[in-house]
Design an enzyme around this catalytic site. Structure first.
Site, short mmCIF file in Angstrom:
data_model
loop_
_atom_site.label_atom_id
_atom_site.label_comp_id
_atom_site.label_asym_id
_atom_site.label_seq_id
_atom_site.Cartn_x
_atom_site.Cartn_y
_atom_site.Cartn_z
N HIS A 1 0.95 -9.38 4.33
CA HIS A 1 -0.20 -8.48 4.36
C HIS A 1 -0.87 -8.53 2.98
O HIS A 1 -0.62 -7.69 2.12
CB HIS A 1 0.23 -7.06 4.73
CG HIS A 1 -0.90 -6.16 5.15
ND1 HIS A 1 -0.97 -5.55 6.38
CD2 HIS A 1 -2.02 -5.79 4.51
CE1 HIS A 1 -2.08 -4.82 6.46
NE2 HIS A 1 -2.74 -4.96 5.32
N GLN B 1 0.80 -1.22 0.00
CA GLN B 1 0.00 0.00 0.00
C GLN B 1 0.84 1.28 0.00
O GLN B 1 0.32 2.35 -0.29
CB GLN B 1 -0.95 -0.02 1.20
CG GLN B 1 -1.94 -1.18 1.11
CD GLN B 1 -2.90 -1.23 2.28
OE1 GLN B 1 -2.65 -1.95 3.24
NE2 GLN B 1 -3.99 -0.49 2.23
N ASN C 1 -1.70 -11.03 8.09
CA ASN C 1 -2.67 -9.98 8.36
C ASN C 1 -4.06 -10.41 7.87
O ASN C 1 -4.20 -10.86 6.73
CB ASN C 1 -2.27 -8.70 7.62
CG ASN C 1 -3.30 -7.59 7.82
OD1 ASN C 1 -3.42 -7.03 8.91
ND2 ASN C 1 -4.07 -7.29 6.78
N GLU C 2 -5.03 -10.25 8.71
CA GLU C 2 -6.44 -10.51 8.37
C GLU C 2 -6.62 -11.75 7.50
O GLU C 2 -7.06 -11.66 6.34
CB GLU C 2 -7.05 -9.28 7.69
CG GLU C 2 -7.12 -8.08 8.60
CD GLU C 2 -7.95 -6.92 8.04
OE1 GLU C 2 -8.31 -6.95 6.85
OE2 GLU C 2 -8.26 -6.00 8.82
C1 BGC Z 1 -6.35 -3.97 5.97
C2 BGC Z 1 -5.71 -2.75 5.37
C3 BGC Z 1 -6.77 -1.86 4.75
C4 BGC Z 1 -7.71 -1.40 5.85
C5 BGC Z 1 -8.83 -0.49 5.39
C6 BGC Z 1 -7.67 -3.71 6.62
O1 BGC Z 1 -8.59 -4.57 6.02
O2 BGC Z 1 -5.45 -4.66 6.78
O3 BGC Z 1 -4.76 -3.17 4.45
O4 BGC Z 1 -6.23 -0.79 4.07
O5 BGC Z 1 -8.28 -2.50 6.50
O6 BGC Z 1 -9.67 -1.11 4.49
#
Ligand code: BGC
Length: 390
Positions: free
Chosen positions: A113, A19, A156-157
């Site tokens: 990520h 990002q 991440n997530e």
């Molecule tokens: C993610 C980020 C994303 C943010 C806002 C999360 O889902 O880890 O990468 O930019 O939320 O959408």
């Protein structure tokens, strides 16, 4: 009323490689941006050129008074071909860690990520044979530069990743993009296996505290929809939260809240207060998420808010949102929940996965000159951090 946070509470901000870095050309997302350009997906391009300007980014965070910086390491750069690791790229990420430490910022490193190398994608990504081992091999290499790191997030997530990767899988099968898709459970199970395989390796090789970060949806059931709510909670978040039992910490990431009725997740109704993501303005989501995480993961695993923020072009609104979110967070701590820190998403206005318009940053960035301009919210959060109180 002053709300003090516990001694040693960590305050900071987060970013992710794809990002902000720019020209991440060997990753699956770079390809996706090309393939999906006709569908309105914008390119990341140079992004914010943070691959070169990371020191300036960190300096801004440190100068404001923040004490922690969460960033991610890009697998596609570290391992451009299977089994071929770039020493130069690993040295780059080591310089980032050293820069953070020199500035008095505690680095938190995320190993994955959302993005992966093109070759991993070509093999079939997470559902390919040996996917977990390949990820662990990469992680082992990264551990060679993690000396002195205290906090590591594996993936991440994973729940959002399982949504995105599930969509890719549908499209590969010739099926249409599905709006509001649930996470793909089969992929989710592989991601859980990847976390459980990588975490002990990182712990053993670095001594860091290891966890993963979950996208908390702060779902609430409408009356009579309790059964549907339980089903969706399981595939959206609980299976990932349960997998965090036994970790050194769990990351809570929260932005908004939605209700669930007998048909499933209720779309955000149109409202003038909706954020630039089209999400309902729900600063109370953080409190709901922290309480839910504690309930599912248990009291033994400390919580860190690894992401919370709002996409808005009105910085006063960002401060108002964050104030309300932190008030809720403070209530959870007052109730005895072990929360160790709060990291705002994001330090910088960055590439929001195919879009540039939703601005989440404490700092604005001119994408032609790369000039950084701190917003009032950066100084505001810095003051909260240095006074350790709201
Ligand atoms: C993610 C980020 C994303 C943010 C806002 C999360 O889902 O880890 O990468 O930019 O939320 O959408």
């Amino acid at each position: 009323m002053t709300r003090a946070f516990p001694d040693g509470f960590l305050w900071g901000a987060a970013t992710a490689a794809h990002q902000v870095e720019g020209n991440n050309i060997n990753s699956n997302w770079w390809r996706l941006e090309t393939v999906a350009a006709d569908h309105g997906v914008q390119p990341s391009g140079d992004a914010l050129d943070s691959y070169h300007r990371y020191a300036e980014d960190m300096q801004l965070a440190a100068d404001a008074g923040l004490g922690m910086y969460r960033f991610s390491i890009e697998w596609a750069r570290v391992e451009p071909r299977p089994g071929q690791y770039s020493r130069a790229v690993l040295a780059h990420y080591r310089r980032m860690i050293d820069t953070a430490l020199d500035l008095g910022l505690t680095p938190m490193v995320t190993l994955h990520h959302f993005t992966h190398p093109l070759w991993f994608d070509d093999l079939g990504a997470w559902l390919s044979e040996g996917a977990v081992d390949r990820f662990v091999d990469y992680v082992r290499q990264v551990c060679t530069i993690l000396d002195g790191i205290e906090w590591v997030c594996t993936l991440n997530e994973p729940n959002v990743l399982a949504v995105n990767e599930g969509q890719t899988r549908r499209i590969a099968k010739g099926l249409d993009y599905q709006f509001g898709a649930l996470p793909d459970v089969e992929i989710g199970e592989v991601l859980i296996a990847a976390h459980h395989a990588a975490a002990p390796v990182v712990r053993e090789l670095t001594g860091a505290k290891v966890g993963w970060t979950i996208a908390n949806q702060a779902y609430t059931p409408t009356p009579g929809a309790e059964q549907k709510y339980a089903e969706i909670q399981h595939v959206w978040e609980n299976m990932y939260l349960e997998a965090a039992r036994g970790d050194d910490f769990v990351g809570v990431q929260s932005y908004t809240s939605q209700s669930i009725d007998e048909n499933g997740v209720v779309e955000h109704p149109e409202h003038p207060d909706n954020t630039l993501m089209g999400w309902a303005y729900r600063p109370d989501a953080l409190e709901i998420s922290v309480r839910h995480t504690r309930e599912v993961v248990g009291a033994e695993v400390p919580i860190i808010v690894t992401e919370n923020g709002i996409a808005t072009d009105d910085d006063q609104r960002r401060i108002a949102y964050t104030t309300a979110a932190l008030e809720g967070l403070h209530r959870t701590i007052a109730d005895g929940i072990d929360v160790r820190g709060y990291l705002h998403w994001s330090l910088l206005d960055n590439f929001e996965w195919g879009r540039w318009d939703p601005t989440f940053g404490l700092v604005a960035v001119d994408r032609e000159t790369f000039e950084r301009t701190p917003k009032p919210s950066l100084a505001w959060l810095g003051l909260v951090a240095t006074s350790n109180a709201l």
